[in-house]
Design a protein around this motif. Structure first.
Motif, PDB file in Angstrom:
ATOM      1  N   GLU A 189       0.835  -1.191   0.000  1.00 57.78           N
ATOM      2  CA  GLU A 189       0.000   0.000   0.000  1.00 57.78           C
ATOM      3  C   GLU A 189       0.873   1.245   0.000  1.00 57.78           C
ATOM      4  N   ALA A 190       0.241   2.399  -0.220  1.00 52.94           N
ATOM      5  CA  ALA A 190       0.956   3.667  -0.159  1.00 52.94           C
ATOM      6  C   ALA A 190       1.382   3.950   1.278  1.00 52.94           C
ATOM      7  N   SER A 191       2.530   4.589   1.440  1.00 55.83           N
ATOM      8  CA  SER A 191       3.067   4.834   2.779  1.00 55.83           C
ATOM      9  C   SER A 191       2.120   5.598   3.706  1.00 55.83           C
ATOM     10  N   PRO A 192       1.385   6.635   3.219  1.00 53.15           N
ATOM     11  CA  PRO A 192       0.456   7.320   4.132  1.00 53.15           C
ATOM     12  C   PRO A 192      -0.587   6.371   4.713  1.00 53.15           C
ATOM     13  N   TRP A 193      -1.117   5.453   3.876  1.00 56.12           N
ATOM     14  CA  TRP A 193      -2.100   4.490   4.394  1.00 56.12           C
ATOM     15  C   TRP A 193      -1.443   3.575   5.420  1.00 56.12           C
ATOM     16  N   LEU A 194      -0.238   3.099   5.113  1.00 55.80           N
ATOM     17  CA  LEU A 194       0.460   2.207   6.038  1.00 55.80           C
ATOM     18  C   LEU A 194       0.719   2.901   7.368  1.00 55.80           C
ATOM     19  N   PHE A 195       1.107   4.175   7.313  1.00 54.36           N
ATOM     20  CA  PHE A 195       1.401   4.891   8.554  1.00 54.36           C
ATOM     21  C   PHE A 195       0.151   5.027   9.413  1.00 54.36           C
ATOM     22  N   ARG A 196      -0.960   5.410   8.795  1.00 58.16           N
ATOM     23  CA  ARG A 196      -2.203   5.549   9.563  1.00 58.16           C
ATOM     24  C   ARG A 196      -2.627   4.208  10.153  1.00 58.16           C
ATOM     25  N   ALA A 197      -2.570   3.170   9.334  1.00 60.18           N
ATOM     26  CA  ALA A 197      -3.045   1.862   9.776  1.00 60.18           C
ATOM     27  C   ALA A 197      -2.179   1.294  10.895  1.00 60.18           C
ATOM     28  N   PHE A 198      -0.861   1.394  10.748  1.00 55.47           N
ATOM     29  CA  PHE A 198       0.020   0.772  11.734  1.00 55.47           C
ATOM     30  C   PHE A 198       0.152   1.616  12.995  1.00 55.47           C
ATOM     31  N   THR A 199      -0.026   2.930  12.881  1.00 56.60           N
ATOM     32  CA  THR A 199      -0.113   3.746  14.086  1.00 56.60           C
ATOM     33  C   THR A 199      -1.355   3.370  14.872  1.00 56.60           C
ATOM     34  N   ASP A 200      -2.459   3.131  14.158  1.00 56.71           N
ATOM     35  CA  ASP A 200      -3.696   2.706  14.804  1.00 56.71           C
ATOM     36  C   ASP A 200      -3.520   1.345  15.479  1.00 56.71           C
ATOM     37  N   LEU A 201      -2.775   0.458  14.832  1.00 59.05           N
ATOM     38  CA  LEU A 201      -2.500  -0.855  15.431  1.00 59.05           C
ATOM     39  C   LEU A 201      -1.785  -0.700  16.769  1.00 59.05           C
ATOM     40  N   GLN A 202      -0.795   0.185  16.804  1.00 61.28           N
ATOM     41  CA  GLN A 202      -0.058   0.405  18.052  1.00 61.28           C
ATOM     42  C   GLN A 202      -0.971   0.870  19.173  1.00 61.28           C
ATOM     43  N   LEU A 203      -1.942   1.718  18.822  1.00 60.72           N
ATOM     44  CA  LEU A 203      -2.800   2.313  19.841  1.00 60.72           C
ATOM     45  C   LEU A 203      -3.913   1.388  20.309  1.00 60.72           C
ATOM     46  N   HIS A 204      -4.460   0.590  19.389  1.00 59.85           N
ATOM     47  CA  HIS A 204      -5.710  -0.110  19.695  1.00 59.85           C
ATOM     48  C   HIS A 204      -5.648  -1.637  19.634  1.00 59.85           C
ATOM     49  N   CYS A 205      -4.499  -2.189  19.273  1.00 61.41           N
ATOM     50  CA  CYS A 205      -4.416  -3.650  19.165  1.00 61.41           C
ATOM     51  C   CYS A 205      -3.180  -4.171  19.899  1.00 61.41           C
ATOM     52  N   PRO A 206      -3.306  -4.487  21.184  1.00 63.50           N
ATOM     53  CA  PRO A 206      -2.146  -4.968  21.949  1.00 63.50           C
ATOM     54  C   PRO A 206      -1.502  -6.210  21.340  1.00 63.50           C
ATOM     55  N   ASP A 207      -2.318  -7.075  20.738  1.00 59.16           N
ATOM     56  CA  ASP A 207      -1.765  -8.297  20.150  1.00 59.16           C
ATOM     57  C   ASP A 207      -0.764  -8.000  19.041  1.00 59.16           C
ATOM     58  N   ALA A 208      -0.914  -6.853  18.369  1.00 63.96           N
ATOM     59  CA  ALA A 208      -0.043  -6.535  17.235  1.00 63.96           C
ATOM     60  C   ALA A 208       1.420  -6.414  17.645  1.00 63.96           C
ATOM     61  N   ALA A 209       1.667  -6.104  18.907  1.00 61.15           N
ATOM     62  CA  ALA A 209       3.049  -5.991  19.378  1.00 61.15           C
ATOM     63  C   ALA A 209       3.735  -7.350  19.439  1.00 61.15           C
ATOM     64  N   THR A 210       2.959  -8.426  19.419  1.00 61.70           N
ATOM     65  CA  THR A 210       3.534  -9.774  19.487  1.00 61.70           C
ATOM     66  C   THR A 210       3.761 -10.378  18.107  1.00 61.70           C
ATOM     67  N   TRP A 211       3.287  -9.714  17.053  1.00 60.72           N
ATOM     68  CA  TRP A 211       3.460 -10.238  15.705  1.00 60.72           C
ATOM     69  C   TRP A 211       4.881  -9.970  15.224  1.00 60.72           C
ATOM     70  N   ILE A 212       5.290 -10.687  14.192  1.00 63.19           N
ATOM     71  CA  ILE A 212       6.626 -10.526  13.614  1.00 63.19           C
ATOM     72  C   ILE A 212       6.479  -9.867  12.244  1.00 63.19           C
ATOM     73  N   TYR A 213       7.271  -8.830  11.990  1.00 58.16           N
ATOM     74  CA  TYR A 213       7.124  -8.032  10.780  1.00 58.16           C
ATOM     75  C   TYR A 213       8.376  -8.100   9.895  1.00 58.16           C
ATOM     76  N   SER A 214       8.149  -7.925   8.610  1.00 57.97           N
ATOM     77  CA  SER A 214       9.232  -7.763   7.645  1.00 57.97           C
ATOM     78  C   SER A 214       8.895  -6.562   6.777  1.00 57.97           C
ATOM     79  N   PHE A 215       9.876  -5.689   6.578  1.00 61.76           N
ATOM     80  CA  PHE A 215       9.663  -4.486   5.769  1.00 61.76           C
ATOM     81  C   PHE A 215      10.586  -4.540   4.562  1.00 61.76           C
ATOM     82  N   GLN A 216      10.012  -4.280   3.386  1.00 62.22           N
ATOM     83  CA  GLN A 216      10.810  -4.287   2.162  1.00 62.22           C
ATOM     84  C   GLN A 216      10.516  -3.031   1.342  1.00 62.22           C
ATOM     85  N   SER A 217      11.574  -2.441   0.803  1.00 65.16           N
ATOM     86  CA  SER A 217      11.415  -1.355  -0.160  1.00 65.16           C
ATOM     87  C   SER A 217      12.531  -1.494  -1.180  1.00 65.16           C
TER      88      SER A 217
END
Length: 239
Positions: A189-217
């Protein structure tokens, strides 16, 4: 067998003479050569200040760790056996020196400059290829081990009209409890959408902190990172 256990087993087979402490350190980066480079630097460190200013600082500037991991006692304890300290190292004691390094040096500015240089190199490669410049590629891949969390997150992505796929991913090998390949969510997705979505994850989804992420550009790839590290990388894409 967990992802880390499988990776560690592969390292032991490939490098049987390396000490266990170094292999544990390798598991942070999932890159043996990169870990070896940092290990050589750690071997020259005789104090906590050395560890902070020579090793941790370089890892941070290179983008291999973020503020949270740099100041993590658990992470710093992995570094202690690789340094040449007079006494047994203690991650808690090293945290002060890492915080001081981050607050009193220009490490954060150097990190941003390096990311900007990588971006310029990518842009130059686009022009040099005599092709129409493309939008910088970015993708986030998430391993979610809890089936219910994955179901809810997929529902959220669908409702937002997000471009995503669910697939077995090369970054997350291993088996689930039922011996099936692990499934991961890949989001493009576009970076602005990703930033809004993942900032929201940090605030409202405690489980998201336990997931494992990979970032590619186009200019960077980071595997096995945290949610906070992922958000920081998205911010860099927007800068």
């Amino acid at each position: 067998m967990t992802n880390k256990e499988k990776y560690m087993a592969e390292l032991r087979n490939q490098h049987p003479d390396d000490p266990e402490e170094f292999l544990e350190f390798c598991s942070v980066f999932h890159d043996y050569n990169k870990a070896k480079k940092y290990g050589d630097i750690l071997y020259t460190c005789t104090t906590y200040a050395d560890i902070a200013n020579k090793a941790v600082r370089l890892m941070y500037i290179n983008g291999d760790i973020d503020d949270t991991r740099a100041k993590s006692e658990k992470f710093l304890n992995l570094l202690m056996p690789l340094a040449c300290l007079d006494t047994k190292g203690n991650g808690h004691a090293a945290v002060y020196h890492v915080k001081q390094m981050l607050d009193t040096t220009n490490a954060r500015e150097e990190r941003k400059r390096l990311e900007a240089e990588r971006r310029k190199i990518w842009q130059a490669s686009q022009k040099g290829a005599n092709t129409q410049p493309t939008v910088p590629f970015s993708k986030i891949i998430i391993e979610i081990t809890d089936p219910e969390s994955m179901r809810l997150f997929i529902a959220f992505l669908q409702s937002a009209g997000t471009k995503f796929s669910v697939t077995e991913n090369r970054f997350f090998h291993g088996l689930t409890a039922t011996d099936r390949p692990k499934e991961c969510i890949a989001i493009e997705e576009a970076s602005p959408w990703l930033f809004r979505a993942f900032t929201d994850l940090q605030l409202h989804c405690p489980d998201a902190a336990t997931w494992i992420y990979s970032f590619q550009s186009d200019w960077i790839t980071r595997d096995g990172i945290t949610l906070s590290e992922t958000v920081e990388l998205i911010q860099q894409e927007l800068s």
